[in-house]
Write a protein that holds these residues in place. Structure first.
Motif, mmCIF file in Angstrom:
data_model
loop_
_atom_site.group_PDB
_atom_site.id
_atom_site.type_symbol
_atom_site.label_atom_id
_atom_site.label_comp_id
_atom_site.label_asym_id
_atom_site.label_seq_id
_atom_site.Cartn_x
_atom_site.Cartn_y
_atom_site.Cartn_z
ATOM 1 N N GLY A 475 0.791 -1.231 0.000
ATOM 2 C CA GLY A 475 0.000 0.000 0.000
ATOM 3 C C GLY A 475 0.816 1.269 0.000
ATOM 4 N N GLY A 476 1.933 1.286 -0.741
ATOM 5 C CA GLY A 476 2.825 2.432 -0.689
ATOM 6 C C GLY A 476 2.523 3.563 -1.645
ATOM 7 N N TYR A 477 1.628 3.355 -2.606
ATOM 8 C CA TYR A 477 1.346 4.393 -3.598
ATOM 9 C C TYR A 477 0.206 5.299 -3.134
ATOM 10 N N SER A 478 0.196 6.511 -3.671
ATOM 11 C CA SER A 478 -0.900 7.431 -3.345
ATOM 12 C C SER A 478 -2.239 6.883 -3.824
ATOM 13 N N HIS A 541 -4.972 -5.071 6.827
ATOM 14 C CA HIS A 541 -4.694 -3.980 7.762
ATOM 15 C C HIS A 541 -3.362 -4.144 8.480
ATOM 16 N N TYR A 542 -2.727 -5.329 8.364
ATOM 17 C CA TYR A 542 -1.385 -5.484 8.897
ATOM 18 C C TYR A 542 -0.321 -5.134 7.852
ATOM 19 N N LYS A 543 -0.714 -5.000 6.611
ATOM 20 C CA LYS A 543 0.212 -4.580 5.555
ATOM 21 C C LYS A 543 0.187 -3.073 5.351
ATOM 22 N N ALA A 544 -1.026 -2.515 5.379
ATOM 23 C CA ALA A 544 -1.195 -1.072 5.224
ATOM 24 C C ALA A 544 -2.425 -0.659 6.012
ATOM 25 N N ASP A 545 -2.228 0.163 7.016
ATOM 26 C CA ASP A 545 -3.358 0.676 7.791
ATOM 27 C C ASP A 545 -3.445 2.175 7.526
ATOM 28 N N LEU A 546 -4.204 2.517 6.491
ATOM 29 C CA LEU A 546 -4.229 3.891 6.019
ATOM 30 C C LEU A 546 -5.159 4.783 6.834
ATOM 31 N N ARG A 547 -5.598 4.297 7.979
ATOM 32 C CA ARG A 547 -6.235 5.177 8.959
ATOM 33 C C ARG A 547 -5.184 6.068 9.612
ATOM 34 N N PHE A 548 -3.920 5.647 9.535
ATOM 35 C CA PHE A 548 -2.823 6.455 10.057
ATOM 36 C C PHE A 548 -2.247 7.339 8.963
ATOM 37 N N GLN A 549 -1.530 8.366 9.352
ATOM 38 C CA GLN A 549 -1.010 9.334 8.394
ATOM 39 C C GLN A 549 0.163 8.764 7.608
ATOM 40 N N ARG A 550 0.570 9.523 6.579
ATOM 41 C CA ARG A 550 1.721 9.139 5.759
ATOM 42 C C ARG A 550 2.952 9.005 6.638
ATOM 43 N N ILE A 552 3.490 6.377 8.367
ATOM 44 C CA ILE A 552 3.161 5.350 9.360
ATOM 45 C C ILE A 552 2.257 4.285 8.739
ATOM 46 N N GLY A 553 1.118 4.705 8.199
ATOM 47 C CA GLY A 553 0.100 3.753 7.779
ATOM 48 C C GLY A 553 0.467 2.915 6.575
ATOM 49 N N GLU A 554 1.035 3.553 5.541
ATOM 50 C CA GLU A 554 1.398 2.767 4.371
ATOM 51 C C GLU A 554 2.658 1.947 4.676
ATOM 52 N N LYS A 555 2.667 0.701 4.203
ATOM 53 C CA LYS A 555 3.788 -0.227 4.435
ATOM 54 C C LYS A 555 4.077 -0.379 5.932
ATOM 55 N N ILE A 556 3.029 -0.423 6.747
ATOM 56 C CA ILE A 556 3.226 -0.434 8.199
ATOM 57 C C ILE A 556 3.972 -1.692 8.641
ATOM 58 N N LEU A 557 3.747 -2.805 7.976
ATOM 59 C CA LEU A 557 4.452 -4.040 8.329
ATOM 60 C C LEU A 557 5.953 -3.876 8.114
ATOM 61 N N LEU A 558 6.348 -3.235 7.039
ATOM 62 C CA LEU A 558 7.761 -3.016 6.741
ATOM 63 C C LEU A 558 8.386 -2.054 7.744
ATOM 64 N N ARG A 559 7.649 -1.039 8.141
ATOM 65 C CA ARG A 559 8.184 -0.073 9.112
ATOM 66 C C ARG A 559 8.442 -0.736 10.466
ATOM 67 N N TYR A 560 7.512 -1.585 10.888
ATOM 68 C CA TYR A 560 7.707 -2.273 12.162
ATOM 69 C C TYR A 560 8.814 -3.315 12.072
ATOM 70 N N ALA A 561 9.007 -3.884 10.892
ATOM 71 C CA ALA A 561 10.130 -4.804 10.714
ATOM 72 C C ALA A 561 11.457 -4.073 10.885
ATOM 73 N N ALA A 571 14.272 6.933 10.623
ATOM 74 C CA ALA A 571 14.518 6.235 9.359
ATOM 75 C C ALA A 571 13.331 5.380 8.949
ATOM 76 N N CYS A 572 12.521 4.970 9.909
ATOM 77 C CA CYS A 572 11.384 4.093 9.613
ATOM 78 C C CYS A 572 10.142 4.864 9.194
ATOM 79 N N GLN A 573 10.197 6.189 9.206
ATOM 80 C CA GLN A 573 9.007 6.983 8.913
ATOM 81 C C GLN A 573 9.123 7.767 7.616
ATOM 82 N N GLN A 574 10.091 7.404 6.760
ATOM 83 C CA GLN A 574 10.161 8.031 5.451
ATOM 84 C C GLN A 574 8.960 7.587 4.626
ATOM 85 N N TRP A 575 8.437 8.491 3.780
ATOM 86 C CA TRP A 575 7.319 8.074 2.943
ATOM 87 C C TRP A 575 7.693 8.117 1.475
ATOM 88 N N LYS A 576 6.800 7.557 0.680
ATOM 89 C CA LYS A 576 7.077 7.265 -0.726
ATOM 90 C C LYS A 576 7.236 8.527 -1.572
#
Length: 599
Positions: A475-478, A541-550, A552-561, A571-576
């Motif tokens: 879910g990384g694209y706009s 919702h574990y891959k992309a939870d777009l209820r959260f802001q840019r 955080i929400g997109e690619k949330i599984l990757l950020r937590y990894a 470094a984990c909060q950069q967006w696309k």
């Protein structure tokens, strides 16, 4: 990796057209500098009746050696010339290939064994079963003399390029090629198209020769038996409360599967390729500083031997529309009129010299991806200080864009839009690996001198790791956020599936043609079959939870990894940022161009 060129035609037709054929061969040599081989066969369509129309087969293949101890030239043929095989790919996730063996021979032996049946119907069924057991990125052509079948396809995700030109009244031959750039010759006449990745094709040459006017009736497509599918179940999604503080379900499993996919794509590279010196490296990462490439770099650190450096390739362009800086026509090109200390001197591989003051150097090349790249580079250096990390700043003056414009435009064909061009431009220059180690990362103090020489560096890595596939699946694209805001979770799931379905035709074939032009191979760990299958099983919702802001929400599984691996929160909060905007290749001459416009 291999470059494939294959043709088939009625023997009465004098094919191929020599100038076009030779031009394609020259282009393929750049993809495969280690071995080249050409074949030409003429045989009756029915072996039992020499009076039947004859078929001419001709082919050429080039090889970049990246697997096994010995280089294996292609195409492969059995001793009786019953089978001919062209293979552009790597076997991962499937057939057992000894680390010291070449995977081309393993695949060839498996396909020959499946085809060696006197009943054509049985042989075809066994062949289809065999090729669908091969995992990894590939494109191939396989000719079975016994049945007169030409089999060809790309893998179901389309990670390798294969183009076709169908016969017509002016050109009654059938061609397949990895590229259609012809080294100065005009592109071959006729309609070239990307071979669809949706299935495996079989050309029945005997049926074709019996009725040349109805070529399409001799061509059959067998759909892949299984394709990636995102689950539609939305159960378990609760109301939004707060960002989880510790971890998400599936997080540890995701790290393990992605690490294994990366290991398979790195450990098979022969270690002899890195024996150019103590600081040489086998693999580089296309590094914008985003979470996709940051995760690849972090896991790569856990896989490679401690003493092997990792090159992080970061590309930035002078964009005349945004910089508006004229170049001097004589002598070194001076950029900027206010010098605050010694100027930076940048010498291109062509010998062209550019001088910048520090302020103007940063104004030209501190594009968004350069800034995030430096920040993520520093995060990696602090996280793993024992590793030698090289941040390779590929700086591209606009004059070099103009020099390579025609070549890149030809290479990306049949892709032809403004967006295709801006992405291909960034990838082509990044794949050169030719850049600079900026003063802030050198080990010594910058000396007081008339100029500061940017330390030129060219990455020797033959393999380039890219993060393609992460945005599509996580879910990384706009477009993902737009669909979610308009249609909720159902819209998000549909957009994820659509992005995966379109990735083969939209960009992977184009990207393979562009990157391979430098004798480099692109590898996409996020598109490993194991990774794709795993992510298809993870609730959306574990891959992309777009209820959260840019961020955080997109690619949330990757950020937590990344957080679990120990990387800092910043470094984990950069967006696309799409590469054409992050590297500033978009809208170089006009702000009115649309990505869908044809060039």
């Amino acid at each position: 990796m291999c470059g494939i060129l294959f043709g088939a035609s009625p023997a009465s037709f004098q094919a191929p057209e020599k100038a076009q054929w030779e031009g394609l061969k020259t282009a393929l040599n750049r993809r495969g500098p280690d071995a080249q081989k050409e074949v030409c066969l003429t045989e009756p369509a029915q072996l039992s009746d020499p009076a039947e129309p004859q078929l001419s087969l001709y082919g050429y293949a080039t090889v970049l050696h990246l697997r096994g101890e010995q280089t294996v030239a292609q195409p492969l043929q059995d001793p009786n010339n019953n089978y001919i095989f062209f293979w552009n790919g790597e076997v991962f996730d499937s057939l057992q290939v000894n680390p010291h063996c070449n995977d081309t021979t393993v695949v060839f032996d498996a396909l020959v064994a499946a085809s060696n049946n006197s009943d054509p119907t049985v042989a075809r069924r066994f062949f289809l079963d065999a090729i669908q057991r091969v995992g990894g990125p590939f494109a191939f052509v396989f000719y079975n003399c016994r049945t007169g079948d030409v089999w060809f396809s790309r893998d179901c995700l389309g990670r390798r390029s294969l183009l076709w030109r169908l016969p017509d009244s002016d050109h009654p031959s059938f061609w397949l090629s990895s590229v259609i750039c012809t080294e100065g010759e005009p592109a071959p006449s006729g309609q070239w198209q990307e071979v669809s990745a949706h299935g495996i094709y079989r050309l029945d040459t005997r049926q074709w020769l019996s009725n040349p006017e109805k070529f399409s009736e001799s061509l059959t497509c067998y759909r892949w038996s299984s394709l990636p599918a995102t689950p539609t179940s939305l159960s378990g999604i609760s109301g939004i409360e707060a960002v989880p503080q510790l971890q998400l379900p599936y997080q540890s499993a995701f790290i393990g599967i992605l690490r294994q996919a990366l290991r398979e794509r790195v450990e098979t590279i022969p270690s002899t390729l890195s024996l150019l010196g103590p600081d040489s490296t086998r693999v580089a990462v296309l590094f914008s500083g985003g979470v996709d490439c940051l995760c690849l770099a972090a896991l790569l650190h856990q896989i490679l031997p401690p003493g092997e450096p990792i090159d992080l390739i970061n590309v930035a362009f002078e964009n005349p529309r945004t910089t508006q800086l004229p170049a001097s026509s004589q002598g070194p090109k001076h950029r900027g009129s206010f010098y605050h200390g010694p100027p930076y001197q940048m010498t291109l591989p062509s010998g062209e010299v550019y001088l910048f003051d520090e302020k103007e150097y940063h104004r030209l090349f501190d594009v968004p991806d350069r800034l995030t790249g430096r920040a993520s580079f520093r995060a990696l250096a602090e996280w793993a200080p024992q590793r030698t990390w090289r941040f390779v700043a590929v700086n591209v003056p606009y004059s070099q864009v103009e020099v390579q414009r025609t070549r890149i435009t030809q290479l990306m064909q049949p892709a032809h839009t403004v967006m295709d061009w801006s992405i291909a431009l960034a990838l082509w220059f990044a794949a050169t690996g030719e850049g600079y180690l900026e003063p802030w990362q050198t080990e010594h103090e910058v000396p007081i001198s008339p100029t500061i020489q940017l330390q030129a560096y060219r990455s020797p890595a033959p393999v380039l790791l890219l993060g393609m596939g992460a945005d599509e699946q996580l879910g990384g694209y706009s477009k993902h956020r737009d669909r979610f805001e308009a249609q909720g979770w159902v819209g998000l799931v549909e957009e994820m599936q659509g992005q995966i379905d379109r990735i083969a035709i939209r960009n992977l074939g184009r990207d393979d043609r562009i990157i391979s032009d430098h004798g480099k191979e692109s590898r996409f760990p996020f598109l490993s079959h194991r990774v794709v299958d795993f992510l298809c099983s993870v609730p959306v919702h574990y891959k992309a939870d777009l209820r959260f802001q840019r961020g955080i929400g997109e690619k949330i599984l990757l950020r937590y990894a990344l957080r679990q691996l120990g990387l800092p929160l910043s470094a984990c909060q950069q967006w696309k940022k799409a590469i054409q905007f992050g590297a500033r290749t978009a809208k170089m001459t006009s702000g009115k161009d649309k990505g869908t416009d044809k060039i």
